[in-house]
Write a protein that holds these residues in place. Structure first.
Motif, PDB file in Angstrom:
ATOM      1  N   UNK A   1       0.814  -1.206   0.000  1.00  0.00           N
ATOM      2  CA  UNK A   1       0.000   0.000   0.000  1.00  0.00           C
ATOM      3  C   UNK A   1       0.852   1.263   0.000  1.00  0.00           C
ATOM      4  N   UNK A   2       0.577   2.145  -0.957  1.00  0.00           N
ATOM      5  CA  UNK A   2       1.159   3.476  -0.957  1.00  0.00           C
ATOM      6  C   UNK A   2       2.612   3.554  -1.358  1.00  0.00           C
ATOM      7  N   UNK A   3       3.191   2.461  -1.872  1.00  0.00           N
ATOM      8  CA  UNK A   3       4.595   2.480  -2.277  1.00  0.00           C
ATOM      9  C   UNK A   3       4.733   1.883  -3.677  1.00  0.00           C
TER      10      UNK A   3
ATOM     11  N   UNK B   1      19.688  -7.132  -7.143  1.00  0.00           N
ATOM     12  CA  UNK B   1      18.299  -6.669  -7.235  1.00  0.00           C
ATOM     13  C   UNK B   1      17.965  -5.702  -6.101  1.00  0.00           C
ATOM     14  N   UNK B   2      18.410  -5.992  -4.905  1.00  0.00           N
ATOM     15  CA  UNK B   2      18.147  -5.094  -3.781  1.00  0.00           C
ATOM     16  C   UNK B   2      18.809  -3.735  -3.999  1.00  0.00           C
TER      17      UNK B   2
ATOM     18  N   UNK C   1      16.138   2.610  -7.741  1.00  0.00           N
ATOM     19  CA  UNK C   1      14.847   2.986  -8.319  1.00  0.00           C
ATOM     20  C   UNK C   1      13.977   3.779  -7.351  1.00  0.00           C
ATOM     21  N   UNK C   2      14.312   3.743  -6.063  1.00  0.00           N
ATOM     22  CA  UNK C   2      13.437   4.358  -5.073  1.00  0.00           C
ATOM     23  C   UNK C   2      12.189   3.541  -4.825  1.00  0.00           C
TER      24      UNK C   2
ATOM     25  N   UNK D   1      19.403  -2.399   3.510  1.00  0.00           N
ATOM     26  CA  UNK D   1      18.124  -2.553   2.822  1.00  0.00           C
ATOM     27  C   UNK D   1      16.926  -2.368   3.752  1.00  0.00           C
ATOM     28  N   UNK D   2      17.149  -1.783   4.910  1.00  0.00           N
ATOM     29  CA  UNK D   2      16.086  -1.666   5.908  1.00  0.00           C
ATOM     30  C   UNK D   2      14.928  -0.796   5.434  1.00  0.00           C
TER      31      UNK D   2
END
Length: 579
Positions: A169-171, A224-225, A231-232, A282-283
């Motif tokens: 949601x929202x991302x 990928x991470x 990419x944000x 990656x938190x």
């Protein structure tokens, strides 16, 4: 890949009038096999009858202290009533008295938990329902007095707090640049190439990246991470898919690990994934793991005594490779505060029957509490992964009747309780909560290839000349049989990925990247351990699992995971909603 279990003839013959439900307590005196401080229980017994036979479905609900091992008992009112074939329990009968004992995977029932068992039976004269049941020798009367106080030892440590309710949601979702490049290379592919898709970690080498592979890209997990950060993106999706003895009931996606290699699965596969995903770097990402598709439901539907049972499924059920592997993955990955685990829960055309529905929920609970895991490590479940079942059937409802006959007796529905994935996902969510999963769990539906648009899409209900004509004329899922799963001809892209589309559904997702093959049309040598499954062969006439129907598979397909241009083009042509 998604293996469907066809019901035996007696279970398909549920035609007729005896579908009643009885909630009862118990009277039969049986030996107490396990002592419990406060055993309290409730039993629901329902049947579907036909002349001379019936199917019984039984739900045991534990209202007292936790149980580790159970024996259910009852007495048939009619001396002619007999248990013939059971599932999810070990049945025995002496005269009119019946005993059902737990199997290895469903013997533990927490307070408030339930489990479902059932059997096919025979009768003559009449088929009255038992009026009473016992659990471990104690009468089931539905009462719920206080249970024994819990021990004073500290409870297990929960996973880190701070997770959001819905990670979608929202991302913005992560767009895999390797998949995007393949899609962009197709005519018109740029129309869909910016949708987020999952990254499949389908062997140990995929963690670091496999530049020489025909079906995996050069990028590894950390690549990928890192790209997701660039990419944000707010979330990124991975498929955890490398269990020992993987894909035990099929061949197209057999994996690299043998059924006895659980230690290697833990040390060389799950542990490195957890180490990378747990990097504080990656938190800020919401890391979503789709846990081991096509695994746990196979232990319910594809072992000995079941149509299409296999020796490999027997092996991994007996040695605990699937249950303990999934439990270990949940425990390790669930300990990371920004990780969200969704377990694969098959699809309606696989476990939509009562005989599969409850036992599969119980099996998922067993795995979620194995190898040090708890249900707190499970954020939700996903259905229809890499499959083609329609999201909605607008012109066919399971409650429809044609000339007084239920559509459930049509060849397509075959007495299933569901006709589409949305209704199944919402109902299965409620079942999973009832067996002990958190009430806040969310469901995902893979809509990457279940649109079924194009010129063959029905515009209204089918003719009412028969149940088969009505269902076949009105269903938008145009497969030859609901058990067909490999590179299906006529399929289209489904709903685009989005969050909160329906109550209880966290998101529609594209976990199977459109354009990646389900399996090769003929045997192709490869170094990935992927075999040849005849269900991917368009010339094959089928087997018991798909009612001996043609496979409906596209020709000239590469091995599973490899790019299949012809399929991608067809998926775009038949997209629904249209592109």
């Amino acid at each position: 890949m998604n293996v469907w279990r066809r019901l035996s003839a007696p279970r398909r013959a549920l035609a007729l009038a005896g579908a009643g439900v009885l909630v009862a307590g118990g009277l039969v005196t049986l030996p107490v096999t396990v002592a419990h401080a406060a055993t309290r229980c409730d039993v629901t017994y329902s049947t579907n009858d036909w002349p001379g036979g019936f199917t019984a479905n039984i739900t045991i609900h534990n209202l007292g202290d936790p149980i580790n091992g159970w024996t259910l008992g009852w007495t048939f009112p009619n001396s002619s009533q007999r248990v013939q074939q059971g599932w999810s329990a070990e049945f025995s009968q002496s005269g009119s008295q019946v005993t059902a004992r737990n199997l290895s995977y469903n013997g533990s029932l927490a307070t408030g938990a339930s489990t479902s068992i059932g059997f096919n039976g025979a009768w003559s004269g009449s088929n009255p329902k038992p009026t009473s049941f016992t659990l471990n020798g104690v009468t089931c009367d539905g009462s719920t007095p206080p249970t024994t106080p819990p021990p004073t030892t500290p409870p297990p440590t929960d996973p880190p707090d701070g997770r959001v309710d819905n990670p979608y949601q929202g991302v913005r979702g992560y767009v895999n640049p390797e998949w995007k490049a393949k899609a962009d290379a197709e005519p018109g592919g740029s129309r869909v190439s910016n949708n987020p898709t999952a990254v499949w970690l389908d062997r140990i080498a995929a963690i670091e990246g496999t530049p020489d592979s025909s079906s995996n890209g050069a990028m590894g997990l950390r690549d990928h991470l890192d790209e997701a950060l660039r990419q944000g993106a707010g979330y990124i999706q991975f498929v955890i898919y490398n269990l020992p003895g993987r894909d035990c009931a099929a061949l197209a996606s057999n994996g690299e690990l043998g059924p006895d290699e659980l230690p290697r699965y833990k040390a060389e596969y799950i542990d490195p994934i957890a180490a990378i995903q747990g990097d504080p770097k990656y938190a800020s990402l919401q890391i979503i793991n789709i846990i081991e598709i096509d695994s746990l439901p196979n232990l319910v539907t594809n072992t000995s005594g079941q149509p299409g049972g296999t020796a490999m499924c027997d092996t991994v059920k007996a040695n605990g490779a699937y249950v303990n592997g999934v439990g270990y993955a949940l425990a390790k990955l669930g300990a990371i505060g920004n990780v969200y685990n969704y377990i694969d829960a098959a699809h309606h055309g696989w476990i939509g029957w009562d005989s599969n529905f409850g036992p599969t929920a119980d099996m998922l609970k067993t795995a979620a509490t194995a190898s040090g895991s708890t249900v707190r490590n499970v954020h939700g479940f996903i259905v229809n992964t890499a499959n083609y079942s329609a999201l909605r059937e607008p012109y066919v409802k399971v409650t429809d009747t044609v000339n007084g006959q239920t559509v459930r007796q049509s060849k397509w529905i075959d007495w299933n309780q569901y006709v589409d994935e949305l209704s199944f996902a919402q109902a299965f969510r409620q079942k999973l909560v009832s067996v002990g999963f958190d009430a806040g769990i969310g469901m995902l539906i893979d809509t990457s290839r279940n649109g079924w648009g194009g010129s063959a899409r029905p515009a209204g209900p089918g003719p009412t000349t028969s149940v088969d004509a009505y269902v076949n004329g009105g269903r938008i899922d145009r497969r030859i049989h609901a058990g067909n799963w490999c590179n299906q001809a006529g399929a289209g892209l489904g709903e685009r990925p989005r969050a909160n589309p329906e109550p209880g559904i966290d998101a529609y997702v594209w976990v199977k990247p459109p354009g990646e093959s389900d399996g090769s049309s003929e045997y192709i040598p490869n170094d990935e351990g992927k075999g040849f499954d005849r269900m991917c062969d368009p010339t094959y006439g089928g087997n018991a699992r798909n009612g001996n129907n043609p496979t409906g598979a596209l020709p000239n397909a590469p091995i599973s995971g490899a790019w299949f241009s012809a399929q991608f083009q067809e998926l775009m042509r038949n997209a629904y909603p249209p592109l």
